[in-house]
Write a protein that holds these residues in place. Structure first.
Motif, PDB file in Angstrom:
ATOM      1  N   SER A 423      26.631  35.172  35.490  1.00 39.42           N
ATOM      2  CA  SER A 423      27.650  35.728  35.989  1.00 39.42           C
ATOM      3  C   SER A 423      29.231  35.313  35.786  1.00 39.42           C
ATOM      4  O   SER A 423      30.162  35.975  35.433  1.00 39.42           O
ATOM      5  CB  SER A 423      27.640  36.149  37.536  1.00 39.42           C
ATOM      6  N   LEU A 424      29.438  33.953  36.040  1.00 35.45           N
ATOM      7  CA  LEU A 424      30.425  33.161  35.810  1.00 35.45           C
ATOM      8  C   LEU A 424      30.817  33.297  34.423  1.00 35.45           C
ATOM      9  O   LEU A 424      32.279  33.259  34.123  1.00 35.45           O
ATOM     10  CB  LEU A 424      30.429  31.901  36.497  1.00 35.45           C
ATOM     11  N   SER A 425      30.022  33.240  33.511  1.00 31.04           N
ATOM     12  CA  SER A 425      30.497  33.253  31.858  1.00 31.04           C
ATOM     13  C   SER A 425      31.130  34.530  31.746  1.00 31.04           C
ATOM     14  O   SER A 425      32.016  34.703  30.976  1.00 31.04           O
ATOM     15  CB  SER A 425      29.371  33.215  31.209  1.00 31.04           C
ATOM     16  N   LEU A 426      30.497  35.687  32.312  1.00 32.92           N
ATOM     17  CA  LEU A 426      31.304  36.862  32.001  1.00 32.92           C
ATOM     18  C   LEU A 426      32.755  37.101  32.998  1.00 32.92           C
ATOM     19  O   LEU A 426      33.548  37.676  32.420  1.00 32.92           O
ATOM     20  CB  LEU A 426      30.461  37.940  32.919  1.00 32.92           C
ATOM     21  N   LEU A 427      32.604  36.111  33.905  1.00 32.25           N
ATOM     22  CA  LEU A 427      34.202  36.045  34.741  1.00 32.25           C
ATOM     23  C   LEU A 427      35.143  35.471  33.884  1.00 32.25           C
ATOM     24  O   LEU A 427      36.361  35.837  33.841  1.00 32.25           O
ATOM     25  CB  LEU A 427      33.753  35.277  35.834  1.00 32.25           C
ATOM     26  N   PHE A 428      34.771  34.408  32.891  1.00 31.54           N
ATOM     27  CA  PHE A 428      35.540  33.510  32.099  1.00 31.54           C
ATOM     28  C   PHE A 428      36.270  34.483  30.870  1.00 31.54           C
ATOM     29  O   PHE A 428      36.732  33.800  30.163  1.00 31.54           O
ATOM     30  CB  PHE A 428      35.039  32.469  31.924  1.00 31.54           C
ATOM     31  N   ASP A 429      35.434  35.644  30.848  1.00 33.06           N
ATOM     32  CA  ASP A 429      35.675  36.423  29.708  1.00 33.06           C
ATOM     33  C   ASP A 429      36.896  37.337  29.852  1.00 33.06           C
ATOM     34  O   ASP A 429      37.267  38.087  30.858  1.00 33.06           O
ATOM     35  CB  ASP A 429      34.615  37.619  29.286  1.00 33.06           C
ATOM     36  N   PRO A 430      38.018  37.198  28.929  1.00 33.93           N
ATOM     37  CA  PRO A 430      39.345  37.912  29.069  1.00 33.93           C
ATOM     38  C   PRO A 430      39.155  39.285  29.566  1.00 33.93           C
ATOM     39  O   PRO A 430      39.929  40.084  29.869  1.00 33.93           O
ATOM     40  CB  PRO A 430      39.830  37.971  27.700  1.00 33.93           C
ATOM     41  N   LYS A 431      38.154  40.043  29.148  1.00 35.84           N
ATOM     42  CA  LYS A 431      38.000  41.543  29.389  1.00 35.84           C
ATOM     43  C   LYS A 431      37.507  41.727  30.922  1.00 35.84           C
ATOM     44  O   LYS A 431      37.530  42.831  31.442  1.00 35.84           O
ATOM     45  CB  LYS A 431      36.835  42.259  28.572  1.00 35.84           C
ATOM     46  N   CYS A 432      37.203  40.640  31.550  1.00 34.71           N
ATOM     47  CA  CYS A 432      36.785  40.698  32.935  1.00 34.71           C
ATOM     48  C   CYS A 432      38.129  40.763  33.897  1.00 34.71           C
ATOM     49  O   CYS A 432      39.121  39.915  33.692  1.00 34.71           O
ATOM     50  CB  CYS A 432      36.085  39.658  33.527  1.00 34.71           C
ATOM     51  N   PRO A 433      38.280  41.932  34.616  1.00 35.60           N
ATOM     52  CA  PRO A 433      39.519  41.988  35.465  1.00 35.60           C
ATOM     53  C   PRO A 433      39.805  40.759  36.441  1.00 35.60           C
ATOM     54  O   PRO A 433      40.912  40.329  36.712  1.00 35.60           O
ATOM     55  CB  PRO A 433      39.484  43.289  36.266  1.00 35.60           C
TER      56      PRO A 433
END
Length: 758
Positions: A423-433
């Motif tokens: 989940s945190l890896s997805l948070l660190f993706d620029p596409k995540c608001p």
């Protein structure tokens, strides 16, 4: 990056800039392109004339790009075509090509290009490489802040040593700015923490000590790449100036150099992140959970060969794609570290959580869960809970909000930690608001002075610690002593002057304040004269030998009245220096020059001959007219200015090489009261002061604390007074270096010390 599906990125507009974030949004469909109305006008409506696909688009022709990469390349190429058409009236860019690119965001759909100018723009602008570099930039830039925040959270979880971040800021070029900035930011994040402290010989100390350097290098690499990418995204192509293919290849090579530097920094970050995650996991008491978190998740073995694969690829596209994938791997490592740090903190009942959680419940996983109330290594039974720093508390809440919608954690097990990592890896993706919010919050914390109330020093300046101040005072004392030995008197002037005093001209080139624009190279001299001057300034050597050489028959110096006078004056100076036994330290150098033309005679500079190379440490000369401009009467003078910061740098280096204690005080005697009797301390120390002895006092019942303080401060003598000495009316005198003690009568101790000190 907080963009919506309906977002539009306008390309080709005057004054607008295409950002790496916009390229990323276009590449993954979070935004669509639109051509600015002003950029439509220069486009040609003539029918396209198909061209051969330039080498810079070879990856597109070979279908070697992923869809997102192809869309990014199309956006970059379209923007370059529009900018070039607007910049040059003669550039032929067809409306048909622009329309195909804007509608499809697919370079392949726009091939073949419709004019020779379009092909030249594509060749010179290297759109595929620039697009990939923009994607790297967009992903790396926020990770610079995130990496600091995660390192700070791990420092809390591992009970790391906050002293690891004691990196002094410096504006004199003698320290790495990014390293100092990282250290200051992490200190700000953990400010107020009751978990971090002095770890001493703990293995965590070394791991966290590397953070400022490694994270600082990453910041530096990100900034360098970002600066280059913004230029390549927004500068129009100048057609016909240089070979388009070679220009494009040069841009690709520059981007590869910067991207591989970033990859090396990322490699170091990955290793450090894994090490910190293991340190955090090792603090867990439950053996099963500790083993799963220590050996599971990510491994340093995942890095083997990864960097080599990135660097050995010969073509720029492959290298840049490899760097991008390397960066994504780092994002996973960083997320895993954050998840483990969260698990340690959430599962430690001795830590006060930043917000109220739900009642602890027993986990239902197959393995034994680590309940939030169970005891972990190093946990003390205490009613008073320890708190996180204000910054790390905020970071923990932001992470928790993302992985668990802000709810409390009932229990921790390895499966849950793995979910958090994903989940945190997805948070660190620029596409995540949420990433933009996280980065802005971290930035707000580290730039706030509300918590630490520490002043920021102006650029180009530095603070000086007590050791540095001791060296400075010694330097000034030596300098003052030398001046006084030669009959100098002191004067002082205001710290600010009238503007007309400093900005006025005193001769052709003699303003006292300059801007840093290029000055005073055109002097109207011929090339022949310039060559002769060039030969003369190479003359350098022992003063009397060079003087003899310049005076020999046929010398041009003897054909000029002014130079004859100068040589005669130099002869007087050199002979005086010879009589003063100083000539062997003098070099006559005709290349020496000063920047101001108020000098009317000899000029000189001093250089340090030791191992520390810092250039000139003092310089000056004779000026007969300058003082008279202000005083109204002719006062010939000579002067010298000292490069005092360079002198300090030399002295600091010498102290390091000698590995000696730098005394920061001049205290001769430490009055050590083995108790809390302030009145006795005041009485004894005042007697020493009255006798002219430099003294200070310390109150503590532990004698070793007194001795350690004296040793650390370099204080040579101690006066020790405990209960038995007070009863007997005596004191103990201790020679700190010799480790010898002598008990003397209370009434005689001052005279005894005066005798010892003299």
């Amino acid at each position: 990056m907080a963009s919506s599906a309906a977002a539009t990125v306008t390309l080709g507009g005057k004054g607008a800039a295409l950002s790496p974030a916009a390229v990323y949004a276009l590449s993954i469909g979070l935004a669509s392109p639109a051509i600015d109305a002003s950029a439509q006008k220069p486009l040609s409506n003539r029918a396209p004339s198909p061209q051969e696909t330039p080498a810079s688009l070879g990856a597109v022709a070979q279908a070697a790009l992923a869809p997102a990469e192809s869309r990014a390349a199309a956006a970059v190429l379209l923007n370059k075509l529009l900018l070039t058409a607007s910049d040059s009236a003669s550039a032929l860019v067809t409306a048909a090509t622009a329309a195909r690119l804007a509608e499809s965001l697919d370079v392949a759909a726009a091939l073949p290009l419709g004019s020779r100018d379009e092909a030249a723009v594509a060749a010179a602008s290297a759109p595929v490489s620039v697009a990939l570099a923009a994607l790297i930039d967009c992903c790396a830039t926020p990770l610079a802040r995130v990496a600091d925040a995660v390192a700070a959270l791990s420092c809390e979880a591992a009970r790391g040593d906050a002293a690891a971040f004691d990196v002094p800021a410096s504006g004199d070029g003698l320290s790495a700015k990014d390293e100092a900035d990282v250290a200051a930011d992490i200190k700000m994040l953990v400010f107020g923490s009751k978990l971090v402290g002095s770890a001493g010989a703990d293995p965590a100390a070394g791991t966290f000590a590397k953070v400022p350097t490694v994270n600082g290098i990453f910041r530096e690499a990100v900034r360098a790449l970002h600066a280059r990418v913004r230029i390549e995204l927004n500068a129009p192509v100048k057609l016909g100036k240089r070979d388009a293919r070679e220009t494009g290849e040069g841009k690709e090579e520059a981007l590869v150099v910067l991207a591989t530097q970033l990859a090396r920094a990322v490699q170091a970050l990955c290793k450090l992140s894994i090490a910190r995650a293991r340190l955090c996991a090792e603090s867990i008491a439950d053996a099963e959970l500790r083993d799963k978190l220590t050996t599971g998740g990510v491994s340093v073995d995942d890095l083997k060969g990864m960097l080599d694969t990135v660097l050995i690829d010969s073509d720029s596209v492959s290298v840049l794609k490899g760097v991008y994938n390397h960066l994504l791997k780092f994002r996973d490592f960083l997320a895993w570290e954050a998840a483990v740090a969260m698990a340690v903190i959430e599962g430690d009942s001795s830590i006060e959580k930043p917000q109220a959680g739900v009642e602890n419940e027993t986990g239902s996983s197959a393995e034994k869960p680590q309940a939030a109330g169970e005891k972990w290594k190093g946990e003390k039974k205490s009613k008073k809970k320890k708190t996180l720093g204000k910054g790390t508390s905020t970071v923990l809440m932001l992470f928790r909000d993302h992985v668990a919608n802000g709810s409390g954690v009932a229990s921790v097990n390895s499966a849950l930690v793995a979910e958090w990592g994903t989940s945190l890896s997805l948070l660190f993706d620029p596409k995540c608001p949420g990433l933009e919010s996280l980065v802005e919050k971290v930035k707000e914390i580290v730039e706030s002075n509300e918590v630490r109330r520490l002043p920021k020093i102006p650029k180009g300046t530095r603070d000086f610690g007590k050791e540095q101040m001791a060296i400075r005072e010694r330097a000034f004392s030596i300098i003052t002593g030398v001046f006084k030995m030669h009959g100098a008197t002191a004067l002082d002037t205001p710290v600010f002057e009238l503007r007309e005093t400093l900005m006025g001209k005193y001769g052709e080139d003699s303003k006292l304040v300059y801007d840093l624009a290029d000055q005073v190279d055109e002097k109207g001299i011929s090339n022949e004269t310039a060559d002769q001057i060039g030969d003369l300034v190479k003359t350098r050597g022992p003063p009397l030998e060079i003087l003899l050489e310049l005076r020999k028959e046929g010398s041009k110096f003897m054909q000029n009245e002014g130079s004859v006078v100068a040589l005669n004056e130099l002869e007087i100076l050199f002979k005086a220096l010879e009589k003063a036994n100083a000539l062997d330290r003098i070099v006559f150098d005709l290349s020496l020059a000063r920047g101001l033309d108020y000098y009317t005679g000899v000029i000189y500079e001093a250089v340090f001959k030791g191992a520390t190379q810092v250039g000139s440490i003092a310089a000056g000369g004779r000026y007969d007219n300058l003082v008279g401009m202000f005083s109204g009467k002719q006062i010939p003078a000579v002067g010298v200015s000292l490069g005092i910061e360079r002198v300090f740098a030399i002295m600091e280096q010498q102290e390091k090489e000698r590995n000696e204690l730098i005394r920061t005080t001049e205290t001769e005697v430490l009055v050590s009261i083995l108790g809390k009797d302030l009145t006795l301390a005041a009485e004894l120390v005042s007697e020493l002061w009255s006798a002219g002895i430099k003294a200070e006092f310390k109150l503590t019942t532990r004698v070793m604390n007194h001795i350690k303080y004296a040793e650390k401060s370099g204080i040579p003598w101690m006066v020790l007074v405990g209960e038995s000495e007070m009863q007997k009316g005596s004191v103990k005198l201790k020679d700190v270096k010799a480790n010898q003690e002598e008990e003397v009568d209370r009434k005689e101790f001052v005279q005894k010390l005066k005798n010892r000190l003299s």
